[in-house]
Structures are given as structure tokens and as C-alpha cells.
Scaffold this motif. Sequence first.
Motif, mmCIF file in Angstrom:
data_model
loop_
_atom_site.group_PDB
_atom_site.id
_atom_site.type_symbol
_atom_site.label_atom_id
_atom_site.label_comp_id
_atom_site.label_asym_id
_atom_site.label_seq_id
_atom_site.Cartn_x
_atom_site.Cartn_y
_atom_site.Cartn_z
ATOM 1 N N GLY A 25 0.820 -1.205 0.000
ATOM 2 C CA GLY A 25 0.000 0.000 0.000
ATOM 3 C C GLY A 25 0.853 1.253 0.000
ATOM 4 O O GLY A 25 0.555 2.233 -0.705
ATOM 5 N N ALA A 26 1.928 1.247 0.800
ATOM 6 C CA ALA A 26 2.831 2.396 0.836
ATOM 7 C C ALA A 26 3.485 2.613 -0.522
ATOM 8 O O ALA A 26 3.589 3.745 -1.011
ATOM 9 N N LEU A 27 3.905 1.523 -1.153
ATOM 10 C CA LEU A 27 4.574 1.664 -2.436
ATOM 11 C C LEU A 27 3.610 2.027 -3.557
ATOM 12 O O LEU A 27 4.014 2.640 -4.552
ATOM 13 N N ARG A 28 2.333 1.698 -3.398
ATOM 14 C CA ARG A 28 1.346 2.189 -4.369
ATOM 15 C C ARG A 28 1.253 3.708 -4.316
ATOM 16 O O ARG A 28 1.108 4.379 -5.340
ATOM 17 N N ARG A 29 1.338 4.266 -3.109
ATOM 18 C CA ARG A 29 1.326 5.715 -2.976
ATOM 19 C C ARG A 29 2.588 6.329 -3.574
ATOM 20 O O ARG A 29 2.546 7.390 -4.198
ATOM 21 N N VAL A 30 3.709 5.663 -3.365
ATOM 22 C CA VAL A 30 4.949 6.107 -3.995
ATOM 23 C C VAL A 30 4.796 6.089 -5.513
ATOM 24 O O VAL A 30 5.202 7.020 -6.212
ATOM 25 N N SER A 31 4.195 5.030 -6.016
ATOM 26 C CA SER A 31 4.005 4.888 -7.458
ATOM 27 C C SER A 31 3.203 6.048 -8.017
ATOM 28 O O SER A 31 3.556 6.633 -9.056
ATOM 29 N N ARG A 32 2.119 6.398 -7.334
ATOM 30 C CA ARG A 32 1.286 7.505 -7.822
ATOM 31 C C ARG A 32 2.050 8.817 -7.777
ATOM 32 O O ARG A 32 1.947 9.658 -8.678
ATOM 33 N N GLY A 33 2.842 9.022 -6.727
ATOM 34 C CA GLY A 33 3.564 10.281 -6.581
ATOM 35 C C GLY A 33 4.610 10.497 -7.654
ATOM 36 O O GLY A 33 4.827 11.618 -8.109
ATOM 37 N N PHE A 34 5.270 9.418 -8.081
ATOM 38 C CA PHE A 34 6.327 9.538 -9.072
ATOM 39 C C PHE A 34 5.856 9.209 -10.485
ATOM 40 O O PHE A 34 6.614 9.370 -11.441
ATOM 41 N N GLY A 35 4.626 8.733 -10.628
ATOM 42 C CA GLY A 35 4.152 8.337 -11.941
ATOM 43 C C GLY A 35 4.865 7.100 -12.448
ATOM 44 O O GLY A 35 5.031 6.903 -13.649
ATOM 45 N N LEU A 36 5.298 6.247 -11.526
ATOM 46 C CA LEU A 36 6.027 5.028 -11.852
ATOM 47 C C LEU A 36 5.447 3.874 -11.047
ATOM 48 O O LEU A 36 4.933 4.071 -9.949
ATOM 49 N N ARG A 37 5.526 2.682 -11.585
ATOM 50 C CA ARG A 37 5.068 1.504 -10.841
ATOM 51 C C ARG A 37 6.225 0.955 -10.029
ATOM 52 O O ARG A 37 7.211 0.458 -10.571
#
Length: 267
Positions: A218-230
Motif C-alpha cells: 500500500g505504501a509503495l502504491r502511494r509512492v508509485s502515484r507520486g512519481f508516476g512510476l510503478r
Amino acid sequence: MSRPDVPPFTAIVLAAQRDGRVDPLAAEAGVANKSLAPIQGAPLVRHVVDALLATPSLTRIRIVVEPQAEAAIAEAMPRGAPVDFVTAADNLADSVHAAAVGVGGPMLITTSDNVLLTPGAVRAVLAQLAGGADVTLAVATRAAVLAAHPEGQRRFYRFADDAYSNCNLYALAGAGALRAAESFRSGGQFAKKPLRMIAALGPVNLALMLLGRLTLRGALRRVSRGFGLRVEPVVLADGSHAIDVDNARTYACADALLARRRQALAA
């Protein structure tokens, strides 16, 4: 579903010491750079390079180090190994960027003291890239790390689902994925605190993580959205991958585990 093929990749090995700092392990071994300290009959960095060379699809290894240590590390490399040297920058993130210049495809990033690295772990993080991830990072659960060695690691990141330790192993799909490291360019430690990305996304996400309200994914999904990267985690079953050689305690742990692996191969 069949496992995705591992793509051809360039490995980046971070081996530089901080300017003006004398590493205690290097001093005890009588070498200029900790990467050259011997463990189980070979320098630390040689164990890492051997694991990379045993991984299918490797194209080149780029070792990031201060110029004065380059010749000694080059001498420790296997003859004919596809190794290049890159001069270290002032901080780890800038060193990664320097090593990535001219690399168009997938990159694997690790450290020269990650002596328990295995080809299996390398394949696991690269396979996630073949499956569509832009950035992957390897972790191990607290239980797995302590099962490997009870003294091997004392730093764990606690999430809602479990507590994890970083394995100093990352993969990037290409040059564009380096944007995920931008939050470290002010001098943050890329290798030691990979989840610092969350802090860069704002206080709410950071608070949720600290309160244990987010799972790792879940934390890394938020990271993904913030950087526009999976950004995808890879949870390694073998907790020894989270034990690198930072000090005398972890040196002893890694030494014992390497000896155990050698005995198992000989059996």
C-alpha cells in the motif's frame, strides 16, 4: 502463468567510501577501501561480482568507487569480467545517476558489501521489471532475517502487514525510472533508506506509515502515484539477503553464513 523472462541488464555496484572517512573494517584488514576487506577467502566486492556474473542476462557491471581504489578493485576481478569503473559522486543518488549514463535498458543496483547476494535474488527483482514494474526493491521479513541469523540485522521498517528489512538490491526499468531516486539527490542515503520516497510525498503518507496504517504494498502504491512510476516490492524468502557487511558484528554473521553455504555446496 509462466514466469517472465529476465531481461538483459547492467549492474551498478556502489563501492565508494565517504571522503576522509576511514572505515574500521578496511583499517583492520589493512586495505584502502572496505570493498577489498577479505571474507571467506575473497574481497567483499568479489563475492558480489561473482553472484552477478552467475546471473543470466548480465551485460555489464559498473563499479562506482573513488579513483584511488579503482586499480586494487580491478585486480580483484575475474579475468575478462565485463567490468567498468565510474568515479563516485558526492552522494549515493548522484553516483547512481553517474553510473546510469548511457544505459538504455534495465539496471540493477546493489552495494559492494552485499556479500550474501545470490543470482536467485537478482533474477527475482529483474523478473518484476519484465512483468511491467518500473522500479523494484528487495526486502525480507523480520522473521526471515532473524531465522537466517539472530544477530544479522537490527533495523526493520514496520508496516501494517509485517516488519521488513531492506536488502540493498534495487532494479530500474530504464533511465526514466531514475526519477524515483530524485528525492535522495540532496544527500539522502539511497542504499540505506529506500522508503524515504514516502516522506517526499508529504506528511500524511509519512504519518500513515509511521502509525503502521499502511501495508508495504500500500505504501509503495502511494509512492508509485507520486512519481508516476510503478514501484513493486520483492519479498525474498531467504532473510540472509538483508545482512550486509557494515561492521564487525555483521561481518561475523556474513562470514558464518558464507561458510555454511560453502559447506552445503560441498555436501
